[in-house]
Design a protein around this motif. Structure first.
Motif, PDB file in Angstrom:
ATOM      1  N   GLY A 239       0.823  -1.212   0.000  1.00  0.00           N
ATOM      2  CA  GLY A 239       0.000   0.000   0.000  1.00  0.00           C
ATOM      3  C   GLY A 239       0.850   1.251   0.000  1.00  0.00           C
ATOM      4  O   GLY A 239       1.668   1.457   0.908  1.00  0.00           O
TER       5      GLY A 239
ATOM      6  N   VAL B 232       0.970   6.671   4.530  1.00  0.00           N
ATOM      7  CA  VAL B 232       1.634   5.918   5.603  1.00  0.00           C
ATOM      8  C   VAL B 232       2.631   4.919   5.021  1.00  0.00           C
ATOM      9  O   VAL B 232       3.740   4.755   5.545  1.00  0.00           O
ATOM     10  CB  VAL B 232       0.575   5.249   6.514  1.00  0.00           C
TER      11      VAL B 232
ATOM     12  N   GLU C 289       1.549  -1.824  -4.694  1.00  0.00           N
ATOM     13  CA  GLU C 289       0.319  -1.011  -4.616  1.00  0.00           C
ATOM     14  C   GLU C 289      -0.692  -1.495  -5.657  1.00  0.00           C
ATOM     15  O   GLU C 289      -0.342  -1.697  -6.813  1.00  0.00           O
ATOM     16  CB  GLU C 289       0.698   0.462  -4.851  1.00  0.00           C
ATOM     17  N   SER C 290      -1.943  -1.624  -5.220  1.00  0.00           N
ATOM     18  CA  SER C 290      -2.962  -2.155  -6.147  1.00  0.00           C
ATOM     19  C   SER C 290      -3.457  -1.119  -7.155  1.00  0.00           C
ATOM     20  O   SER C 290      -3.836  -1.476  -8.269  1.00  0.00           O
ATOM     21  CB  SER C 290      -4.149  -2.735  -5.367  1.00  0.00           C
TER      22      SER C 290
ATOM     23  N   GLN D  31      -5.668   6.977  -0.412  1.00  0.00           N
ATOM     24  CA  GLN D  31      -6.948   7.713  -0.401  1.00  0.00           C
ATOM     25  C   GLN D  31      -6.766   9.177  -0.763  1.00  0.00           C
ATOM     26  O   GLN D  31      -7.627   9.771  -1.395  1.00  0.00           O
ATOM     27  CB  GLN D  31      -7.536   7.703   1.014  1.00  0.00           C
TER      28      GLN D  31
ATOM     29  N   TYR E 183      -9.291  12.694  -2.650  1.00  0.00           N
ATOM     30  CA  TYR E 183      -9.385  14.145  -2.416  1.00  0.00           C
ATOM     31  C   TYR E 183      -8.091  14.904  -2.758  1.00  0.00           C
ATOM     32  O   TYR E 183      -7.602  15.706  -1.979  1.00  0.00           O
ATOM     33  CB  TYR E 183      -9.864  14.435  -0.986  1.00  0.00           C
TER      34      TYR E 183
ATOM     35  N   ASP F 219      -4.392  19.442   9.054  1.00  0.00           N
ATOM     36  CA  ASP F 219      -3.994  18.896  10.351  1.00  0.00           C
ATOM     37  C   ASP F 219      -2.753  18.015  10.289  1.00  0.00           C
ATOM     38  O   ASP F 219      -2.507  17.238  11.202  1.00  0.00           O
ATOM     39  CB  ASP F 219      -5.164  18.118  10.983  1.00  0.00           C
TER      40      ASP F 219
ATOM     41  N   VAL G 228      -1.919  -7.404  -3.759  1.00  0.00           N
ATOM     42  CA  VAL G 228      -1.386  -8.554  -3.025  1.00  0.00           C
ATOM     43  C   VAL G 228      -2.529  -9.461  -2.593  1.00  0.00           C
ATOM     44  O   VAL G 228      -3.539  -9.009  -2.049  1.00  0.00           O
ATOM     45  CB  VAL G 228      -0.575  -8.089  -1.794  1.00  0.00           C
TER      46      VAL G 228
ATOM     47  N   ASP H  90      -4.286   3.422   8.558  1.00  0.00           N
ATOM     48  CA  ASP H  90      -5.708   3.118   8.764  1.00  0.00           C
ATOM     49  C   ASP H  90      -5.982   1.637   8.980  1.00  0.00           C
ATOM     50  O   ASP H  90      -6.950   1.271   9.648  1.00  0.00           O
ATOM     51  CB  ASP H  90      -6.531   3.583   7.552  1.00  0.00           C
TER      52      ASP H  90
ATOM     53  N   ILE I 285      -3.767  10.828   9.235  1.00  0.00           N
ATOM     54  CA  ILE I 285      -2.468  10.720   8.572  1.00  0.00           C
ATOM     55  C   ILE I 285      -1.328  10.860   9.590  1.00  0.00           C
ATOM     56  O   ILE I 285      -0.378  10.072   9.587  1.00  0.00           O
ATOM     57  CB  ILE I 285      -2.361  11.789   7.463  1.00  0.00           C
TER      58      ILE I 285
END
Ligand SMILES: Cc1cc2nc3c(=O)[nH]c(=O)nc-3n(C[C@H](O)[C@H](O)[C@H](O)COP(=O)(O)OP(=O)(O)OC[C@H]3O[C@@H](n4cnc5c(N)ncnc54)[C@H](O)[C@@H]3O)c2cc1C
Length: 336
Positions: free
Chosen positions: A13, A17, A36-37, A44, A49, A56, A89, A295, A306
């Protein structure tokens, strides 16, 4: 037989992160591979977005999603991590050979990746947008149907119909005001919106000015067009009346289905249905040599932000490096 050489740490992923974990592992001189898929980096943030602002993340008072991802990529890949995109994966195996035990990951696309340690930063898992329940709706993909607003320019001077009642639907009804042809039609199947009250109020004000047309409770019943999309049929579900609305771009913002997929079948202890249970001081999962962060990592009191994931990535990477080298875990400063 494996297609690739063994690396110290593989990261599943490439969200913020995963990229942070790649930085920390590379900073500690570990060899790193990211799988990474999606066909792009950034998780995300990049997929959902990229043009929104984030306020933050420490050190960034205000930063656009894609700009944040670009910085994460620059930082995360600086030590030469190998990146494999569009590889989801699927399986995890544990093998022994040459006096060493290692893990082998295989992907739905048929690649296999051996690794000494694994850090899972798979977010909510490989995610898919929720779709309208209209026969053959998929056939409109690439011909006017959108599940994301990645770049506003795609919608320049287009007649847009946005479907949804949450924050994304309201945010883009407001956010495309300077780009799309007005009015933007907003369709929601319920009579109340779930989105932030101030956004709903702003949309109602724009409706009075003729810049937004709100149809609720209403549902999309059909799509028409010769080649590209030209119109959608809506039903006012209070009266049962149907009517057609001109539409170049149908943007359905109905959220995502996401699931851990086959990762949930590896025998990892789970935290609820959607997260992998970790031990927060080490970010170790219930399987040896497998860590999780971001996450996807769950524990009592976890908040999925994050900044929290960045801290977990540093812990997981430092722990994994120490485990490979048989060392005591200690932070190494990056300053020079
Ligand atoms: C609209 C919205 C606004 C947000 N705003 C904020 C905010 O203001 N501040 C904040 O801190 N957080 C915010 N968040 C949450 C934030 O985006 C997440 O906390 C963050 O993206 C988590 O990062 P991650 O790297 O753990 O996971 P993700 O970003 O989800 O990345 C996970 C990656 O793993 C990949 N993956 C999954 N399964 C596999 C597999 N089997 N094989 C290979 N790859 C796989 C996925 O494709 C994805 O790219 C927001 C989220 C949304 C949806």
């Amino acid at each position: 037989m494996s297609d690739h050489h063994v690396v110290d740490i593989t990261i599943i992923g490439a969200g913020p992160v995963g990229l942070a974990a790649a930085y920390y592992a590379g900073h500690r001189d570990a060899s790193v591979r990211i799988v990474e898929s999606l066909g792009q980096l950034g998780g995300q943030v990049a997929a959902v977005y990229p043009e929104k602002h984030v306020y933050d993340v420490a050190g960034h008072p205000k930063i656009q999603g894609q700009a944040l991802v670009d910085l994460c990529i620059e930082q995360g890949l600086q030590f030469g991590a190998e990146v494999f995109l569009a590889q989801e994966v699927k399986d995890l195996q544990r093998v022994s050979g040459n006096g060493e035990e290692h893990l082998i990951l295989t992907t739905h696309q048929g690649e296999s990746f051996p690794t000494r340690m694994l850090i899972v930063t798979a977010g909510h898992g490989a995610f898919e947008p929720r779709k309208l329940e209209i026969e053959d709706i998929d056939e409109w993909e690439g011909r006017g149907l959108h599940y994301f607003v990645r770049r506003k320019e795609v919608f320049r001077d287009k007649t847009c119909v946005i479907v949804g009642g949450g924050d994304s639907a309201l945010d883009w009804t407001l956010g495309l005001q300077d780009t799309a042809k007005l009015p933007i039609t907003l369709v929601h199947r319920r009579d109340r919106f779930r989105a932030l009250e101030t956004s709903v109020k702003e949309a109602r004000e724009l409706e009075e000015q003729g810049a937004v047309r709100i149809c609720n409770p209403a549902e999309v019943r059909g799509v028409r067009g010769d080649g590209d999309m030209e119109a959608v049929t809506l039903e006012d579900t209070t009266t049962g009346e149907t009517f057609e609305v001109e539409c170049d771009a149908l943007i359905t913002l109905l959220g995502f289905h996401s699931h851990l997929g086959s990762i949930a079948d590896w025998g990892l202890e789970l935290h609820g249905k959607r997260q992998i249970q970790v031990d927060p001081p080490t970010m170790e999962t219930s399987l040896p040599a497998v860590y999780a962060a971001g996450d996807v990592a769950g524990y009592e009191g976890k908040i999925t932000l994050i900044s929290v994931g960045f801290g977990e990535a540093a812990i997981a990477a430092n722990q994994a490096v120490a485990k490979i080298r048989g060392e005591k875990v200690q932070p190494k400063y990056s300053t020079d």
